[in-house]
Scaffold this active site. Structure first.
Site, short mmCIF file in Angstrom:
data_model
loop_
_atom_site.label_atom_id
_atom_site.label_comp_id
_atom_site.label_asym_id
_atom_site.label_seq_id
_atom_site.Cartn_x
_atom_site.Cartn_y
_atom_site.Cartn_z
N ASN A 9 0.87 -1.17 0.00
CA ASN A 9 0.00 0.00 0.00
C ASN A 9 0.91 1.23 0.00
O ASN A 9 1.54 1.53 1.00
CB ASN A 9 -0.89 -0.04 1.25
CG ASN A 9 -1.67 1.23 1.48
OD1 ASN A 9 -1.78 2.06 0.58
ND2 ASN A 9 -2.21 1.38 2.68
N TRP A 10 0.97 1.92 -1.13
CA TRP A 10 1.91 3.04 -1.25
C TRP A 10 1.43 4.29 -0.52
O TRP A 10 2.18 5.25 -0.38
CB TRP A 10 2.14 3.38 -2.74
CG TRP A 10 2.89 2.33 -3.48
CD1 TRP A 10 3.32 1.13 -3.00
CD2 TRP A 10 3.29 2.38 -4.86
NE1 TRP A 10 3.98 0.44 -4.00
CE2 TRP A 10 3.97 1.19 -5.14
CE3 TRP A 10 3.14 3.34 -5.87
CZ2 TRP A 10 4.50 0.91 -6.40
CZ3 TRP A 10 3.67 3.07 -7.13
CH2 TRP A 10 4.35 1.86 -7.38
N LYS A 11 0.18 4.29 -0.11
CA LYS A 11 -0.40 5.47 0.54
C LYS A 11 -0.15 6.71 -0.34
O LYS A 11 -0.17 6.58 -1.56
CB LYS A 11 0.16 5.63 1.96
CG LYS A 11 0.02 4.32 2.76
CD LYS A 11 0.27 4.46 4.22
CE LYS A 11 0.08 3.10 4.89
NZ LYS A 11 0.19 3.16 6.34
N HIS A 96 -9.32 1.27 5.11
CA HIS A 96 -8.02 1.41 5.77
C HIS A 96 -8.18 2.31 6.99
O HIS A 96 -8.96 3.27 6.97
CB HIS A 96 -6.99 1.99 4.79
CG HIS A 96 -5.60 1.92 5.34
ND1 HIS A 96 -5.12 2.84 6.24
CD2 HIS A 96 -4.62 1.00 5.17
CE1 HIS A 96 -3.88 2.50 6.58
NE2 HIS A 96 -3.56 1.38 5.95
N GLU A 98 -6.46 4.63 8.09
CA GLU A 98 -6.23 6.06 7.84
C GLU A 98 -7.49 6.70 7.25
O GLU A 98 -7.79 7.87 7.50
CB GLU A 98 -5.01 6.25 6.93
CG GLU A 98 -3.72 6.01 7.72
CD GLU A 98 -2.57 5.43 6.93
OE1 GLU A 98 -2.57 5.51 5.69
OE2 GLU A 98 -1.65 4.85 7.57
N GLU A 168 -5.15 -5.04 10.62
CA GLU A 168 -4.11 -4.03 10.83
C GLU A 168 -4.36 -3.31 12.15
O GLU A 168 -5.13 -2.35 12.20
CB GLU A 168 -4.12 -3.01 9.69
CG GLU A 168 -3.87 -3.61 8.32
CD GLU A 168 -3.28 -2.58 7.36
OE1 GLU A 168 -2.16 -2.80 6.89
OE2 GLU A 168 -3.93 -1.55 7.12
N GLY A 174 2.88 1.99 10.76
CA GLY A 174 3.86 3.07 10.58
C GLY A 174 4.61 3.43 11.86
O GLY A 174 5.30 4.44 11.91
N SER A 214 3.72 -2.35 10.21
CA SER A 214 5.18 -2.44 10.36
C SER A 214 5.76 -3.80 9.95
O SER A 214 6.71 -4.28 10.55
CB SER A 214 5.60 -2.07 11.79
OG SER A 214 5.22 -0.74 12.07
N GLY A 236 5.12 1.20 4.63
CA GLY A 236 6.46 1.79 4.49
C GLY A 236 7.45 0.92 3.73
O GLY A 236 8.15 1.40 2.83
P1 PGA Z 1 3.10 0.15 7.60
O1 PGA Z 1 1.61 0.36 7.02
O2 PGA Z 1 3.62 -1.14 7.00
O3 PGA Z 1 3.87 1.34 7.16
O4 PGA Z 1 2.95 0.02 9.08
C1 PGA Z 1 0.73 -0.72 6.85
C2 PGA Z 1 -0.58 -0.22 6.30
O5 PGA Z 1 -1.09 0.81 6.77
O6 PGA Z 1 -1.16 -0.84 5.38
#
Ligand code: PGA
Length: 252
Positions: A9-11, A96, A98, A168, A174, A214, A236
């Site tokens: 997931n590149w966000k 997600h 976020e 998640e 993150g 993470s 990330g």
């Molecule tokens: P992260 O993000 O690997 O940077 O913790 C995971 C995600 O939000 O899909």
């Protein structure tokens, strides 16, 4: 047997030109490494066309990170499923944390998108997970079952093959703080049991449940060794080939 499913997931990272160069390098590396997992990457909307082009002929699935809950019309700033399908993008990440936290997406709103994606015959990665406060106050199972029941509300049994769940824990995203493989496994087992209660054991057995939060080259193996962990949704560490490739080839 559930095929391991690794997703990046590149966000809000990677311009179209950077994304295309990265995707081409990733496709080459993945081919050379003979990775045999199901592999997906989810670029930002505007970067999708360049990445679709750059990954043509590879087995990489290009997905969207989100989509609208309507098919077309006066929804400024939104992207409709048909726009994604027109680019040959048939997979979408929904719910997600976020989106839930910063854009106030509710379970009901996410469920509307799930149903629309299914109507459009798209594959879905539906994200669920608890905050630290919820975990520490003993609400883990309550939160997960609510997100699953509401997120999958009125989804039919025969549609469940289009759904992947991504567990998640919000506190692990993150932050560099991964759930221990044991904690992740216990949440995954609970998720599978919840899906079994809602649908049936065959659907629960076939369901792919990704872990996210993470994930990196050092923890992927231990996570994937757990019975109910079938893949990873990586943020990330999906932004560089050096970091992402060892995750994709965790079983080599
Ligand atoms: P992260 O993000 O690997 O940077 O913790 C995971 C995600 O939000 O899909």
């Amino acid at each position: 047997m559930r095929t391991p499913y690794i997703a990046g997931n590149w966000k809000m990272n990677m311009t179209p030109s950077a994304g295309a160069a990265f995707a081409a390098a990733l496709a080459k590396a993945v081919k050379e490494a003979e990775a045999d997992v199901k592999l997906m990457i989810a670029p930002p909307f505007v970067t999708i066309p360049a990445v679709v082009e750059a990954t043509k002929g590879s087995s990489i699935i290009v997905a969207a990170q989100n989509m609208a809950d309507h098919t077309s019309g006066a929804y400024t700033g939104e992207v409709a499923p048909d726009m994604l399908l027109d680019l040959d993008v048939k997979t979408v990440i929904l719910g997600h944390s976020e989106r839930r936290t910063y854009y106030k997406e509710s379970d009901e709103y996410i469920n509307g998108k799930v149903k629309l994606a299914l109507e459009k015959n798209m594959d879905i990665v539906l994200c669920i997970g608890e905050t630290l406060e919820e975990r520490e106050s003993g609400k883990l199972e309550e939160v997960l079952s609510r997100q699953i029941e509401k997120g999958l509300s009125s989804v039919r049994e025969e549609e469940m093959c289009k759904i992947t769940l991504a567990y998640e824990p919000v506190w692990a995203i993150g932050t560099g703080r991964t759930a221990s493989p044991e904690d992740a496994e216990s949440a995954h087992a609970f998720i599978r049991q919840t899906v079994k209660n809602l649908f049936n054991s065959a659907i629960a057995e076939n369901l792919i449940i990704q872990y996210g939060g993470s994930v990196n080259a050092s923890n992927i193996k231990a996570l994937m060794a757990k019975e109910d962990i079938d893949g990873a949704l990586v943020g990330g560490a999906s932004l560089s080939v050096e970091k992402f490739l060892p995750i994709v080839t965790f079983d080599k």
